[in-house]
Design a protein around this motif. Structure first.
Motif, PDB file in Angstrom:
ATOM      1  N   PHE A  58       7.085 -13.121  -7.185  1.00  0.00           N
ATOM      2  CA  PHE A  58       5.962 -12.179  -7.228  1.00  0.00           C
ATOM      3  C   PHE A  58       5.414 -12.066  -8.647  1.00  0.00           C
ATOM      4  N   GLY A  59       4.117 -11.928  -8.773  1.00  0.00           N
ATOM      5  CA  GLY A  59       3.496 -11.698 -10.069  1.00  0.00           C
ATOM      6  C   GLY A  59       3.494 -10.213 -10.418  1.00  0.00           C
ATOM      7  N   THR A  60       3.006  -9.917 -11.617  1.00  0.00           N
ATOM      8  CA  THR A  60       2.859  -8.513 -12.036  1.00  0.00           C
ATOM      9  C   THR A  60       1.713  -7.884 -11.253  1.00  0.00           C
ATOM     10  N   ARG A  61       1.916  -6.640 -10.824  1.00  0.00           N
ATOM     11  CA  ARG A  61       0.890  -6.006  -9.983  1.00  0.00           C
ATOM     12  C   ARG A  61       0.096  -4.968 -10.757  1.00  0.00           C
ATOM     13  N   THR A  62      -1.081  -4.684 -10.248  1.00  0.00           N
ATOM     14  CA  THR A  62      -1.814  -3.505 -10.698  1.00  0.00           C
ATOM     15  C   THR A  62      -1.911  -2.568  -9.502  1.00  0.00           C
TER      16      THR A  62
ATOM     17  N   LEU B 167       0.825  -1.213   0.000  1.00  0.00           N
ATOM     18  CA  LEU B 167       0.000   0.000   0.000  1.00  0.00           C
ATOM     19  C   LEU B 167       0.855   1.257   0.000  1.00  0.00           C
ATOM     20  N   GLU B 168       0.458   2.221  -0.820  1.00  0.00           N
ATOM     21  CA  GLU B 168       1.053   3.555  -0.774  1.00  0.00           C
ATOM     22  C   GLU B 168      -0.014   4.471  -0.191  1.00  0.00           C
ATOM     23  N   VAL B 169       0.222   4.951   1.018  1.00  0.00           N
ATOM     24  CA  VAL B 169      -0.789   5.767   1.692  1.00  0.00           C
ATOM     25  C   VAL B 169      -0.388   7.233   1.625  1.00  0.00           C
TER      26      VAL B 169
ATOM     27  N   SER C 106      -2.266   2.612 -18.645  1.00  0.00           N
ATOM     28  CA  SER C 106      -1.156   1.693 -18.430  1.00  0.00           C
ATOM     29  C   SER C 106      -0.155   2.391 -17.511  1.00  0.00           C
ATOM     30  N   LYS C 107       0.589   1.617 -16.799  1.00  0.00           N
ATOM     31  CA  LYS C 107       1.480   2.138 -15.759  1.00  0.00           C
ATOM     32  C   LYS C 107       2.565   3.029 -16.361  1.00  0.00           C
ATOM     33  N   GLU C 108       2.667   4.234 -15.802  1.00  0.00           N
ATOM     34  CA  GLU C 108       3.738   5.119 -16.253  1.00  0.00           C
ATOM     35  C   GLU C 108       4.995   4.795 -15.459  1.00  0.00           C
TER      36      GLU C 108
ATOM     37  N   VAL D 115       5.026   4.381   2.006  1.00  0.00           N
ATOM     38  CA  VAL D 115       5.056   3.265   1.055  1.00  0.00           C
ATOM     39  C   VAL D 115       5.405   1.974   1.790  1.00  0.00           C
ATOM     40  N   SER D 116       4.483   1.027   1.759  1.00  0.00           N
ATOM     41  CA  SER D 116       4.763  -0.246   2.445  1.00  0.00           C
ATOM     42  C   SER D 116       5.524  -1.185   1.526  1.00  0.00           C
ATOM     43  N   ARG D 117       6.136  -2.172   2.114  1.00  0.00           N
ATOM     44  CA  ARG D 117       6.690  -3.301   1.361  1.00  0.00           C
ATOM     45  C   ARG D 117       5.513  -4.200   0.950  1.00  0.00           C
ATOM     46  N   PRO D 118       5.706  -5.032  -0.070  1.00  0.00           N
ATOM     47  CA  PRO D 118       4.607  -5.935  -0.460  1.00  0.00           C
ATOM     48  C   PRO D 118       4.508  -7.091   0.532  1.00  0.00           C
ATOM     49  N   ASP D 119       4.189  -6.778   1.783  1.00  0.00           N
ATOM     50  CA  ASP D 119       4.246  -7.750   2.879  1.00  0.00           C
ATOM     51  C   ASP D 119       2.879  -8.260   3.308  1.00  0.00           C
TER      52      ASP D 119
ATOM     53  N   VAL E  36      -3.569   1.006  -3.950  1.00  0.00           N
ATOM     54  CA  VAL E  36      -3.559  -0.398  -3.550  1.00  0.00           C
ATOM     55  C   VAL E  36      -2.882  -1.245  -4.633  1.00  0.00           C
ATOM     56  N   ASN E  37      -1.700  -1.754  -4.322  1.00  0.00           N
ATOM     57  CA  ASN E  37      -0.964  -2.597  -5.274  1.00  0.00           C
ATOM     58  C   ASN E  37      -1.259  -4.060  -4.975  1.00  0.00           C
ATOM     59  N   VAL E  38      -1.714  -4.770  -5.992  1.00  0.00           N
ATOM     60  CA  VAL E  38      -2.108  -6.163  -5.802  1.00  0.00           C
ATOM     61  C   VAL E  38      -1.513  -7.035  -6.897  1.00  0.00           C
ATOM     62  N   SER E  39      -0.987  -8.191  -6.508  1.00  0.00           N
ATOM     63  CA  SER E  39      -0.607  -9.205  -7.489  1.00  0.00           C
ATOM     64  C   SER E  39      -0.957 -10.566  -6.896  1.00  0.00           C
ATOM     65  N   VAL E  40      -0.950 -11.583  -7.725  1.00  0.00           N
ATOM     66  CA  VAL E  40      -1.203 -12.942  -7.221  1.00  0.00           C
ATOM     67  C   VAL E  40      -0.090 -13.868  -7.695  1.00  0.00           C
TER      68      VAL E  40
HETATM   69  P1  ADP Z   1       6.196   2.699  -8.024  1.00  0.00           P
HETATM   70  O1  ADP Z   1       7.085   3.741  -7.502  1.00  0.00           O
HETATM   71  O2  ADP Z   1       6.279   2.472  -9.490  1.00  0.00           O
HETATM   72  O3  ADP Z   1       4.764   2.874  -7.597  1.00  0.00           O
HETATM   73  P2  ADP Z   1       7.338   0.832  -6.099  1.00  0.00           P
HETATM   74  O4  ADP Z   1       8.364  -0.189  -6.373  1.00  0.00           O
HETATM   75  O5  ADP Z   1       7.738   1.984  -5.272  1.00  0.00           O
HETATM   76  O6  ADP Z   1       6.695   1.282  -7.462  1.00  0.00           O
HETATM   77  O7  ADP Z   1       6.148   0.076  -5.387  1.00  0.00           O
HETATM   78  C1  ADP Z   1       4.986   0.678  -5.102  1.00  0.00           C
HETATM   79  C2  ADP Z   1       4.157  -0.194  -4.212  1.00  0.00           C
HETATM   80  O8  ADP Z   1       3.886  -1.425  -4.866  1.00  0.00           O
HETATM   81  C3  ADP Z   1       4.811  -0.562  -2.913  1.00  0.00           C
HETATM   82  O9  ADP Z   1       3.868  -0.373  -1.878  1.00  0.00           O
HETATM   83  C4  ADP Z   1       5.170  -2.023  -3.050  1.00  0.00           C
HETATM   84  O10 ADP Z   1       5.067  -2.685  -1.829  1.00  0.00           O
HETATM   85  C5  ADP Z   1       4.117  -2.511  -3.998  1.00  0.00           C
HETATM   86  N1  ADP Z   1       4.532  -3.653  -4.809  1.00  0.00           N
HETATM   87  C6  ADP Z   1       5.681  -3.813  -5.473  1.00  0.00           C
HETATM   88  N2  ADP Z   1       5.705  -4.984  -6.121  1.00  0.00           N
HETATM   89  C7  ADP Z   1       4.515  -5.596  -5.860  1.00  0.00           C
HETATM   90  C8  ADP Z   1       3.915  -6.845  -6.261  1.00  0.00           C
HETATM   91  N3  ADP Z   1       4.518  -7.674  -7.071  1.00  0.00           N
HETATM   92  N4  ADP Z   1       2.690  -7.119  -5.791  1.00  0.00           N
HETATM   93  C9  ADP Z   1       2.044  -6.272  -4.983  1.00  0.00           C
HETATM   94  N5  ADP Z   1       2.551  -5.106  -4.595  1.00  0.00           N
HETATM   95  C10 ADP Z   1       3.765  -4.756  -5.018  1.00  0.00           C
END
Ligand code: ADP
Ligand code: MG
Length: 500
Positions: free
Chosen positions: A223-227, A21-23, A278-280, A171-175, A212-216
């Motif tokens: 890790f998969g590709t996130r949206t 999550l990026e809050v 699409s992601k910039e 900015v959280s880690r993908p934890d 909200v960053n999500v991947s499966v």
């Molecule tokens: P950006 O700056 O392009 O948004 P970051 O690497 O800083 O990308 O990551 C942004 C957010 O995405 C962070 O909160 C991170 O935890 C999360 N994130 C990164 N990789 C993944 C993934 N594979 N699945 C889910 N969330 C992810």
């Protein structure tokens, strides 16, 4: 339990959800990040805009020390590294709510580095104990203005009140591995921000919102590709967005498709997300160090002052409530989840200890029980929050003291409390005027006991025949005969004597 067990079941097996999550949290401060304009919520449009916020030519930004201080305090509250040297960068893009044509942010050298936060265990929701969520960074940046498309049939307007307001991007880690964990993370983060006082955490007013960053992935795989779903503004919506998005990704993957990294929008009415763009990438924004601003250099004294200004934080408070005050872990967690609740409780304790001439530990349990059951029950009924409780901590403490010293019974205390809620009068006055004092008059109680036993000769016989559970019945009847005002200890004693 050490691992999150949340899984999405697909035709090809179970999928694990990965969430980061990026809050964006609006900093509590009188003025904006680089100007002296006010930041009050709900002001008349464009009434809080300085020449800097409107990006008039030749205007220069001046960092607001208070905003930096708030971000550093927040960093310290999540045990993060505070960077002694940080720098502002320009993030260039065009949009009508951004008069400068760029946002001043921090990409390369954020103010706050690596930290972490522990979310609260919840067995039912599948959240393991002591789960810690990494925080990658907190950087400070400007907010943009707001476009208004609903004021006129053919025109759009812009309100620049928010333009230049300071935000912390946390900015959280993908934890996180489940919607419940993401919800717990947001609630804990909001709680800490409110304790620190660096953000009011009002998601409805937009002072806290999450990307909200999500991947499966299949468990154990890469890790998969996130949206990234942008600007979600409630805890419930964040959880919904994750649930929907994870299921959508699983469906795409199981159909043999692939996930494209993109930005999505959440629709609160349907609980669904849709593609926005699409992601910039960072290079699309042409980030470069802002030439109008010097790097930020913090000295140890400033950081130390930030540290000493921090209040006791929720985890430490919860531990103290259990270890020092002797409260149950559940009560300690409930009382410390929100800073406001803890403040109210501590005022109640302090006042209770003072008037009863006892230690806070001695009055803690009764105070906690009363607050969480009686007071919360009443507030729920009245649709009020603790902040606008008709009974304040001092008045509450007075009521509890009357119970503690035997002036009134617990049952009568409930009646007195109802009257307090209606009239706002102090407990002592109500007890006095309505003659509710508990009586230890043995003669009167003895008479009541005798009458109860005479009226219930059959039950007395049953009791004597071994149905000892009937004792409670006799106590209840005697109390009723005494209109709740008899000292329960004496009632018990006299009943035992009378029943042999
Ligand atoms: P950006 O700056 O392009 O948004 P970051 O690497 O800083 O990308 O990551 C942004 C957010 O995405 C962070 O909160 C991170 O935890 C999360 N994130 C990164 N990789 C993944 C993934 N594979 N699945 C889910 N969330 C992810
Ligand atoms: Mg991002």
């Amino acid at each position: 339990m050490t691992e999150t067990s949340y899984r999405i079941h697909g035709a090809t097996g179970d999928w694990e959800v990965v969430i980061g999550l990026e809050v964006h949290a609006q900093v509590v401060s009188q003025a904006k990040l680089f100007s002296g304009a006010a930041t009050a919520f709900g002001a008349e449009p464009n009434s809080q805009v300085s020449l800097v916020d409107a990006a008039m030519p030749g205007m220069l930004p001046v960092p607001n020390k208070e905003c930096i201080r708030q971000a550093v305090r927040t960093g310290l509250a999540i045990n993060a590294q505070i960077n002694r040297w940080s720098r502002f960068d320009r993030k260039n893009y065009f949009y009508a709510d951004l008069p400068q044509g760029y946002q001043i942010s921090q990409l390369y050298h954020p103010l706050v580095g690596e930290g972490e936060l522990t979310i609260d265990a919840d067995e039912k929701a599948g959240i393991p104990a002591d789960k810690s969520i990494g925080i990658e960074r907190i950087h400070v940046e400007q907010d943009a203005g707001k476009l208004m498309h609903d004021q006129h049939p053919t025109r759009s307007y812009v309100d620049l009140n928010r333009s230049g307001v300071a935000l912390m991007e946390i900015v959280s880690r993908p934890d996180m591995r489940s919607p419940a964990e993401a919800g717990a993370y947001l609630r804990k983060l909001r709680s800490i921000l409110r304790y620190v006082g660096s953000c009011d955490g009002n998601m409805e007013e937009g002072s806290m919102r999450a990307d909200v960053n999500v991947s499966v992935r299949k468990p154990g795989e890469e890790f998969g590709t996130r949206t990234e779903t942008k600007n979600v503004n409630s805890v419930r919506f964040v959880m919904q967005a994750i649930e929907y998005e994870a299921q959508r990704q699983v469906d795409v993957l199981e159909d043999g498709g692939r996930i494209v990294q993109e930005t999505r929008l959440f629709n609160p009415d349907t609980g669904t997300t849709r593609s926005m763009r699409s992601k910039e990438d960072a290079h699309d924004y042409r980030y470069f160090p802002d030439p109008d601003l010097l790097p930020l250099e913090l000295d140890e004294a400033f950081i130390e002052a930030c540290r000493t200004s921090l209040p006791e934080l929720p985890d430490a408070k919860r531990r103290r409530y259990v270890e020092v005050l002797g409260l149950s872990d559940y009560n300690a967690a409930t009382l410390t989840a929100e800073a406001e609740t803890a403040r109210w409780f501590e005022a109640l304790l302090a006042e209770g200890a003072r008037i009863q001439k006892k230690s806070e530990g001695e009055v803690a349990k009764a105070s906690a029980n009363w607050l969480l059951s009686e007071l919360y029950g009443a507030l729920n009924r009245l649709g009020k929050s603790l902040e606008d409780s008709p009974v304040d901590p001092a008045r509450g403490a007075e009521l509890l003291a009357l119970v503690a010293d035997g002036t009134i019974s617990g049952t009568i205390a409930k009646q007195v409390f109802e009257i307090m809620l209606e009239t706002g009068e102090p407990a002592g006055k109500i007890v006095e005027e309505k003659g509710l004092k508990q009586t230890s008059d043995t003669g009167a109680i003895e008479a009541a006991v005798a009458k109860v036993l005479a009226d219930n000769a059959d039950k007395v016989a049953a009791y004597k025949g071994g149905k000892e559970a009937l004792f409670g019945f006799f106590v209840g009847q005697t109390m009723k005969a005494m209109q709740g005002k008899a000292n329960p200890g004496i009632v018990n004693e006299l009943l035992k004597k009378a029943l042999g």
